[in-house]
Design an enzyme around this catalytic site. Structure first.
Site, PDB file in Angstrom:
ATOM      1  CG  HIS A  11      88.799 -34.834  45.731  1.00 28.12           C
ATOM      2  ND1 HIS A  11      88.855 -34.584  47.083  1.00 28.12           N
ATOM      3  CD2 HIS A  11      89.578 -35.923  45.531  1.00 28.12           C
ATOM      4  CE1 HIS A  11      89.627 -35.485  47.666  1.00 28.12           C
ATOM      5  NE2 HIS A  11      90.089 -36.310  46.734  1.00 28.12           N
ATOM      6  CG  ASP A  21      88.655 -44.363  49.272  1.00 27.18           C
ATOM      7  OD1 ASP A  21      89.853 -44.667  49.161  1.00 27.18           O
ATOM      8  OD2 ASP A  21      88.253 -43.406  49.977  1.00 27.18           O
ATOM      9  CD  GLU A  45      93.770 -41.069  50.642  1.00 31.61           C
ATOM     10  OE1 GLU A  45      94.706 -40.266  50.786  1.00 31.61           O
ATOM     11  OE2 GLU A  45      92.766 -40.817  49.924  1.00 31.61           O
ATOM     12  CD  GLU A  46      90.029 -39.461  48.010  1.00 34.78           C
ATOM     13  OE1 GLU A  46      90.170 -38.440  48.712  1.00 34.78           O
ATOM     14  OE2 GLU A  46      90.604 -39.608  46.928  1.00 34.78           O
ATOM     15  CG  HIS A  99      93.203 -44.168  47.963  1.00 29.81           C
ATOM     16  ND1 HIS A  99      92.020 -43.689  47.429  1.00 29.81           N
ATOM     17  CD2 HIS A  99      94.098 -43.155  47.820  1.00 29.81           C
ATOM     18  CE1 HIS A  99      92.197 -42.456  46.993  1.00 29.81           C
ATOM     19  NE2 HIS A  99      93.456 -42.109  47.211  1.00 29.81           N
ATOM     20  CG  ASP A 144      92.731 -38.948  44.598  1.00 29.51           C
ATOM     21  OD1 ASP A 144      93.414 -39.834  45.128  1.00 29.51           O
ATOM     22  OD2 ASP A 144      92.293 -37.960  45.211  1.00 29.51           O
ATOM     23  CG  ASP A 150      96.933 -41.062  46.753  1.00 28.72           C
ATOM     24  OD1 ASP A 150      96.201 -40.831  45.771  1.00 28.72           O
ATOM     25  OD2 ASP A 150      96.587 -40.874  47.931  1.00 28.72           O
TER      26      ASP A 150
END
Length: 434
Positions: free
Chosen positions: A399, A100, A194-195, A98, A160, A217
Site C-alpha cells: 500500500h 485490485d 479485496e482492498e 485478488h 499485493d 496474499d
C-alpha cells in the site's frame, strides 16, 4: 566492497519457476487495477476488468478451457485432477488471489524495476524522491543477495496481490507441463475489490465447489495465516452552519473544526502506529468537507469481536461529547461490518491448515504461523462456509510507493502451491472428502 552473492532459492523447483513468474508479474503490475471506495458498482472500478481479461486469455492459452470472466468481475477456471477417482475421492481445492490494488497510493503507470543481488544499501528510486532505506525498513537487511522488484518510486508496485496472481498462474503452468505430478482438482478464482472489503460480495461459493481454498496474499516467506482482524468501517458526518466569515460572529458553526476536535480527542493509544500484536485500533484515514458539512471515515479493527464493538462505542462517545458542546451542530455515526476473524471458521476443519504446513515444509521452509493485522478474502469466504487460510507471496511494504518483492520468495510461493496440490492427493487429506 565486493558485490554480494546472489541469494539461493528455497529449492530447485522454485529456481526453475522464477523466470516465468517474474515475466508474468512484470506484465500484471503494469495494468492499473485500483479499486474505488466511493463506488457502488461491482466491480468498483472498470480498470480491474482489464487485468481480468488478460488472466482469462492466459488461462485459456494454458489449456483451461472453462476460464471465464463473470458479470460481477470474477475470473473462474478449473485445472482437472490427475489422480484416478477409481483409487479414492478426488478433492476439489481452491486457489484465490485478488487483482485490485490499494487506493491508498498511486497505482497507474507502474514501471517495475528489478534490482539484481541487492547489496544491502539504500535503494534510490528514480521518481518521487522515494528511498528504500534498511535503517527504517529492517526487512530489507534480511534480503541481501535477493533480486528485488520495486516500482519507479511514484506508484505502488502491486505485489499485493499480483505476486499471488503470478504465483498461482506459474504453479498451474508447471502442473500442466508435468502431468505425472499428482494433483486434485484445482479451482481457481481471481477476485476484484479485496482492498476495499468487497472481494467476496458476489463470490459464487456453491458454484466454486471447493472443499476448502487458499488465498495467496501474504507477505513473509513461509507465512501461514488462519486468523485475521474482524473489521468495521465507520463514517462520521458532522453538520455545521455556514455563513460568510466576515459576518460569522455568533453564527458560524464550522464542521471542519468540530471534526478536528473529534480526531484529536480519540485515544492516542488506539491508533495503528501505536498498536501491535493483538491490539486493535481506530484508524482515521480520510476527512472530507467544508464548514457546513464534514465527513470522517475510519476503519475499526480487532481480533476480539467484543473489543471491536468497544472501539465503535469509543468513537460514538467521542463524537457525542464534542458535538454536544455546540448545540446547533448535528452528527451521525454509521458503523458497517466489513469482514470477520476467520479463525473460528477454519479451526473446525484443521486439515486445511495442516495441508498448508506440510506443503511449506516440503519446500524446505518452517511454517510461520501468524495472525493477520488486516483481512483477506478468506475472512469472508471462511464465514461463508469455505475455509480459506492465507499463504505468503514474498511482497513487502504494501500500500505504499516503497512496496517491494523478492523474486526468490515469490518463486518459493509458487513452488509451495505446486507442493500443496500434491499434499491433497496423499492419504488422510484425499480422504477428507468422504
Amino acid at each position: 566492497m565486493p558485490a554480494p552473492s546472489p541469494a539461493p532459492y528455497t529449492s530447485p523447483l522454485a529456481e526453475s519457476l522464477a523466470p516465468g513468474l517474474l515475466a508474468r508479474f512484470d506484465r500484471y503490475v503494469r495494468v492499473g487495477t485500483q479499486s474505488d471506495r466511493d463506488s457502488d458498482a461491482q466491480p468498483s472500478s472498470a480498470r480491474q476488468l482489464d487485468l481480468q481479461r488478460v488472466l482469462v486469455d492466459d488461462l485459456l492459452a494454458l489449456g483451461l478451457d472453462d476460464a471465464r470472466l463473470d458479470e460481477h468481475g470474477y475470473v473462474y477456471a478449473t485445472l482437472p485432477a490427475t489422480i484416478d477417482p477409481a483409487d479414492g475421492p478426488v478433492p476439489v481445492i481452491g486457489l484465490i488471489a485478488h487483482v485490485d490494488t490499494s487506493p491508498d497510493a498511486p497505482g497507474d503507470g507502474v514501471e517495475p524495476i528489478v534490482h539484481r543481488a541487492y547489496d544491502g544499501g539504500v535503494i534510490e528510486l528514480p521518481r518521487g524522491g522515494t528511498r528504500l532505506d534498511p535503517a527504517g525498513m529492517p526487512d530489507l537487511s534480511a534480503h541481501v543477495g535477493h533480486d528485488l522488484v520495486t516500482s519507479s518510486g511514484d506508484t505502488l508496485l502491486g505485489a499485493d496481490d499480483k505476486a499471488g496472481v503470478a504465483a498461482i498462474l506459474t504453479a498451474v503452468a508447471h502442473l500442466l507441463d508435468h502431468p505425472e505430478l499428482p494433483r486434485p482438482t484445482l479451482r481457481l478464482a481471481f477476485t476484484p475489490d479485496e482492498e476495499i472489503g468487497f472481494g467476496t460480495r458476489k463470490f459464487d461459493v456453491e458454484g466454486f465447489g471447493a472443499l476448502c481454498a487458499y488465498t495467496v496474499d501474504g507477505s513473509e516467506l513461509g507465512e501461514l495465516q488462519d486468523e485475521t482482524f474482524s473489521a468495521s468501517m465507520a463514517t462520521v458526518t458532522i453538520e455545521g452552519h455556514d455563513v460568510h466569515p466576515g459576518f460569522a460572529t455568533g453564527k458560524l458553526v464550522n464542521s471542519t473544526r468540530l471534526a478536528a476536535e473529534v480526531i484529536a480527542a480519540l485515544p492516542a493509544d488506539r491508533t495503528p502506529e501505536r498498536t501491535d500484536g493483538r491490539d486493535g485500533f481506530i484508524h482515521v484515514f480520510e476527512v472530507r468537507g467544508a464548514a457546513a458539512r464534514t465527513t470522517i471515515r475510519a476503519i475499526l479493527r480487532d481480533f476480539d469481536d467484543a473489543k471491536l464493538a468497544e472501539h465503535g462505542e469509543v468513537l460514538r462517545r467521542t463524537v457525542d461529547e464534542v458535538v454536544a458542546r455546540e448545540p446547533r451542530a448535528r452528527a451521525t455515526v454509521e458503523i458497517t461490518p466489513q469482514y470477520p476473524n476467520m479463525h473460528s471458521h477454519i479451526e473446525r476443519f484443521p486439515l486445511v491448515s495442516d495441508a498448508a504446513e506440510r506443503a511449506i515444509r516440503a519446500e524446505g521452509l518452517e511454517p510461520l504461523r501468524t495472525s493477520v493485522r488486516g483481512g483477506t478474502d478468506g475472512s469472508q469466504l471462511s464465514a461463508m462456509g469455505l475455509p480459506t487460510p492465507n499463504l505468503f507471496t514474498g511482497g513487502h511494504e504494501f500500500h505504499s510507493v516503497r512496496e517491494w518483492a523478492s523474486v526468490q520468495e515469490m518463486a518459493a510461493a509458487a513452488a509451495t502451491v505446486v507442493r500443496l496440490a500434491e499434499v491433497w492427493t496423499t492419504p488422510g487429506f484425499r480422504d477428507a472428502t468422504r
